[in-house]
Structures are given as C-alpha cells and as structure tokens.
Design an enzyme around this catalytic site. Structure first.
Site, PDB file in Angstrom:
ATOM      1  N   ARG A  77       0.409  -7.661 -11.351  1.00 17.25           N
ATOM      2  CA  ARG A  77       0.887  -6.738 -10.331  1.00 17.25           C
ATOM      3  C   ARG A  77       0.974  -5.334 -10.918  1.00 17.25           C
ATOM      4  O   ARG A  77       1.258  -5.160 -12.101  1.00 17.25           O
ATOM      5  CB  ARG A  77       2.267  -7.190  -9.857  1.00 17.25           C
ATOM      6  CG  ARG A  77       2.789  -6.541  -8.580  1.00 17.25           C
ATOM      7  CD  ARG A  77       1.822  -6.641  -7.452  1.00 17.25           C
ATOM      8  NE  ARG A  77       2.460  -6.876  -6.161  1.00 17.25           N
ATOM      9  CZ  ARG A  77       1.921  -6.534  -5.006  1.00 17.25           C
ATOM     10  NH1 ARG A  77       0.748  -5.916  -4.967  1.00 17.25           N
ATOM     11  NH2 ARG A  77       2.521  -6.819  -3.868  1.00 17.25           N
ATOM     12  N   SER A 109      -2.201   0.229  -1.191  1.00 17.56           N
ATOM     13  CA  SER A 109      -1.293  -0.860  -0.834  1.00 17.56           C
ATOM     14  C   SER A 109       0.158  -0.677  -1.253  1.00 17.56           C
ATOM     15  O   SER A 109       0.976  -1.561  -1.024  1.00 17.56           O
ATOM     16  CB  SER A 109      -1.807  -2.176  -1.438  1.00 17.56           C
ATOM     17  OG  SER A 109      -1.897  -2.067  -2.846  1.00 17.56           O
ATOM     18  N   GLN A 126      -4.984  -6.931  -8.389  1.00 13.49           N
ATOM     19  CA  GLN A 126      -4.341  -8.215  -8.663  1.00 13.49           C
ATOM     20  C   GLN A 126      -5.051  -9.365  -7.950  1.00 13.49           C
ATOM     21  O   GLN A 126      -5.514 -10.323  -8.581  1.00 13.49           O
ATOM     22  CB  GLN A 126      -2.873  -8.172  -8.217  1.00 13.49           C
ATOM     23  CG  GLN A 126      -2.184  -9.533  -8.265  1.00 13.49           C
ATOM     24  CD  GLN A 126      -0.810  -9.545  -7.623  1.00 13.49           C
ATOM     25  OE1 GLN A 126       0.183  -9.683  -8.320  1.00 13.49           O
ATOM     26  NE2 GLN A 126      -0.728  -9.410  -6.317  1.00 13.49           N
ATOM     27  N   GLU A 166       3.830  -6.645   6.123  1.00  7.64           N
ATOM     28  CA  GLU A 166       4.427  -5.355   6.475  1.00  7.64           C
ATOM     29  C   GLU A 166       4.097  -4.959   7.917  1.00  7.64           C
ATOM     30  O   GLU A 166       4.728  -4.060   8.467  1.00  7.64           O
ATOM     31  CB  GLU A 166       3.960  -4.267   5.509  1.00  7.64           C
ATOM     32  CG  GLU A 166       4.519  -4.394   4.100  1.00  7.64           C
ATOM     33  CD  GLU A 166       5.998  -4.051   4.007  1.00  7.64           C
ATOM     34  OE1 GLU A 166       6.480  -3.241   4.817  1.00  7.64           O
ATOM     35  OE2 GLU A 166       6.673  -4.597   3.110  1.00  7.64           O
ATOM     36  N   TYR A 183       1.653   2.370   5.746  1.00  2.10           N
ATOM     37  CA  TYR A 183       0.867   1.235   5.241  1.00  2.10           C
ATOM     38  C   TYR A 183       0.836   0.104   6.265  1.00  2.10           C
ATOM     39  O   TYR A 183      -0.227  -0.454   6.572  1.00  2.10           O
ATOM     40  CB  TYR A 183       1.462   0.730   3.917  1.00  2.10           C
ATOM     41  CG  TYR A 183       0.861  -0.575   3.451  1.00  2.10           C
ATOM     42  CD1 TYR A 183      -0.418  -0.615   2.908  1.00  2.10           C
ATOM     43  CD2 TYR A 183       1.565  -1.766   3.565  1.00  2.10           C
ATOM     44  CE1 TYR A 183      -0.982  -1.810   2.483  1.00  2.10           C
ATOM     45  CE2 TYR A 183       1.017  -2.972   3.143  1.00  2.10           C
ATOM     46  CZ  TYR A 183      -0.259  -2.983   2.606  1.00  2.10           C
ATOM     47  OH  TYR A 183      -0.807  -4.177   2.196  1.00  2.10           O
ATOM     48  N   SER A 195      -1.220  -7.953   6.246  1.00  5.85           N
ATOM     49  CA  SER A 195       0.023  -7.889   5.478  1.00  5.85           C
ATOM     50  C   SER A 195       1.241  -8.215   6.327  1.00  5.85           C
ATOM     51  O   SER A 195       1.292  -7.897   7.525  1.00  5.85           O
ATOM     52  CB  SER A 195       0.182  -6.482   4.895  1.00  5.85           C
ATOM     53  OG  SER A 195       1.478  -6.285   4.359  1.00  5.85           O
TER      54      SER A 195
END
Length: 329
Positions: free
Chosen positions: A187, A87, A13, A130, A152, A128
């Site tokens: 996405r 990811s 993406q 995350e 991740y 990220s």
C-alpha cells in the site's frame, strides 16, 4: 492458446498482486505505466521489480486517448483490468480537477479503445466503496444507492455508470468490482493503514517519536489486496458481465487498527498518537461495510485474510524492511 491480459496501473498495489496471480494462471501479462516510471525503476516500479522479466510494459497515459488506442491495438488483449486512477481520497479534495479529469476521462478512453479496437475484450473496472459515501443502508450491496462524499468517490461513480452504459449500449463484456478498502505491505505510504504500520515500525526502531492522525472513529471494511485480485479475475470468467461487491463484511475503526498495530510492536499507542484536526476530511464517510454475498454465491469468492492478521502482516513487513535498510546504510 495463451490468454493475454492488459493491466492499467500494473505498478500499483492491486496491479502487482494481479500480475502475479495472472502469471501463475499462465497469462501473457501486459501493463500500461507512465513514461516517467521507466526513468526511475527503483522508485516507481518497486512493487513489480521481481517480475519485470515476465511482463511487457507500455508507456501510456490515461489522459491520452491516442496512446491507449494504440496500445489496445498492439496488444489486442482478451481481458483488461482498469485499475489506474488517482486513488488517494484526501488528495482528491486538494486537486479535484485532476482527479475528476484523470479518473473519468481515463475510464471513458479505456472503454472507447476497447469498443473500437478489441470489442471482444472483457473489461474489469475498479469501482470503489467510496461511491456509497453517506450511506443509505448498512451493510452496502450492489443495489445500495450512491452518495459519494469526495471528488474521488464522484469520479468512481461516474466510471461505474460509464462502464454500465458501454455494457448496455455496445454489448461489451464490462464488469465493475465495488471493492471496499483493501490493504497490504504494498500500500502507498499516504494511505492511513500504511501510514500507521510504517510509523509504528519507525517508532519501534527509534526513527520517529509520534504519529499524527485525523478521525480515529472512521469505520472501514478492510481486507487484503491479494485476496481481492482473485475476485477481479473471477468476474471476467463468468458467462455474463455483472457488478459485484468485494468486501469482508466486517467493519473496524481507525482506532482499532492503531491499537492492534502498536500492540504488535509491543508499544502503547496512547504515548505516540497525536490527533491533528487538519487531517480530517472536509466531508467524512463515517462507516463502510460491504455485503459480498452475491460474489460468494455466484463467483465462489470469499476473503481469506482476517483483519487482525492483515495488521500483523503490514507491521511485521514494515519493521523487517526498515531493519534491512538500516543494516545496509
């Protein structure tokens, strides 16, 4: 002299939007892709199919230092955007070993290849939100401590510190963009936003009857991927390397995304959504909200696409694509 940019994960993406953006800026664009992608262009390269004649692709693997070293030696890029990674957060729980191996070693290999081959090359590392995980404060900024809650997130935190270490130890121009969730019609279908928009399209066209989801109360800071790649580029145009949060500063629940998506298709979401406990993460991240004031002040970056418009764009795109496929069958 024409600048050269090398993108890992160019067929993803972000890579596709970034490649388009850099071509418009007059760059010579190179990409690293898995060899298997060349064997099935329709399936693997659909996001960049329209620009294949304008870019140069090299088959390579994040798990092979030799292949990355050779590619950097051939291209000698001015800028490298390291976007490739495993990811999908949920999958990282299922196969934490490959996630850790690919994401951490891959980033290490890219950094080393630059250091040994093209030390003047500017690097962008895709970090990220995350990494924040079990957040210590809201909103999160560049100084917020990391507490990742998934393999991740752990792998991205390691990549962040590796990038920082190479910047400080070897004087590389290496930046990390701490990007919060960013979505688009490109996405992957496994991600919750695209899972929702594609399911809405299927239900609208009579091709599905339900949508199974996990935690509807999870809160995320969702932006448009096309906006975020500009932030990546802006970081490498600065005189000094630094790390930046790229976000919208707004937070919305999965439930809000669902409601807006079904409303766009003139459907009642409550008739179709089924809560599936098996889709809950082993360790959930409850809320992510980014403070992008540093990027706004230093880079002049701001998001353009609002949350409501993002949902509409994704739903409209999926409905249009599925109608097109139905007409050709």
């Amino acid at each position: 002299m024409q600048r050269k940019a090398l993108i890992t994960g160019i067929d993803g993406q972000d890579g596709s939007y970034l490649a388009e953006f850099l071509l418009e800026k007059g760059y010579k664009v190179y990409g690293i892709i898995r060899r298997v992608a060349l064997e099935d262009v329709e399936h693997h390269l659909w996001r960049i199919k329209h620009i294949l004649d304008k870019i140069t692709l090299y088959p390579g693997s994040l798990e092979s230092y030799a292949s990355l070293f050779n590619i950097f030696g051939k291209v000698k890029p001015d800028e490298c955007y390291h976007l490739a990674a495993q990811s999908f957060v949920s999958y990282s729980f299922e196969d934490e070993f490959s996630t850790i191996n690919t994401n951490i070693n891959g980033t290490h290999y890219v950094l080393s290849a630059i250091k040994e081959n093209t030390p003047k090359c500017k690097l962008y590392f895709a970090a990220s939100s995350e990494m924040f995980g079990k957040v210590k404060e809201t909103p999160q900024n560049e100084s917020t401590p990391f507490h990742p809650r998934s393999p991740y997130g752990v792998s991205k935190a390691a990549g962040f510190f590796l990038t920082q270490n190479y910047r400080e130890a070897y004087n590389l121009f290496a930046c990390s963009g701490i990007c919060f969730n960013h979505e688009s019609p490109r996405r992957g279908f496994e991600f919750v936003t695209r899972k929702i928009s594609s399911a809405v399209a299927k239900i609208k066209l009579g091709q599905a009857k339900e949508l199974r989801l996990g935690n509807l109360e999870a809160m995320r800071d969702w932006g448009f991927a096309g906006d975020y790649v500009k932030g990546m580029w802006l970081m490498l145009q600065e005189n000094k390397p630094d790390d930046y949060v790229i976000a919208t500063g707004e937070t919305h629940s999965v439930k809000e995304f669902v409601e807006l998506a079904f409303k766009r298709a003139q459907l009642d979401w409550k008739k179709y959504v089924v809560i599936d406990k098996d889709l809950y993460r082993p360790a959930e991240v409850s809320i992510l909200k980014g403070d992008f004031s540093k990027a706004k002040k230093k880079l002049g970056w701001v998001p353009n696409i609002k949350f409501e418009d993002l949902v509409k764009i994704m739903v409209d795109s999926d409905i249009a694509n599925m109608q097109k496929i139905s007409r050709t069958q």
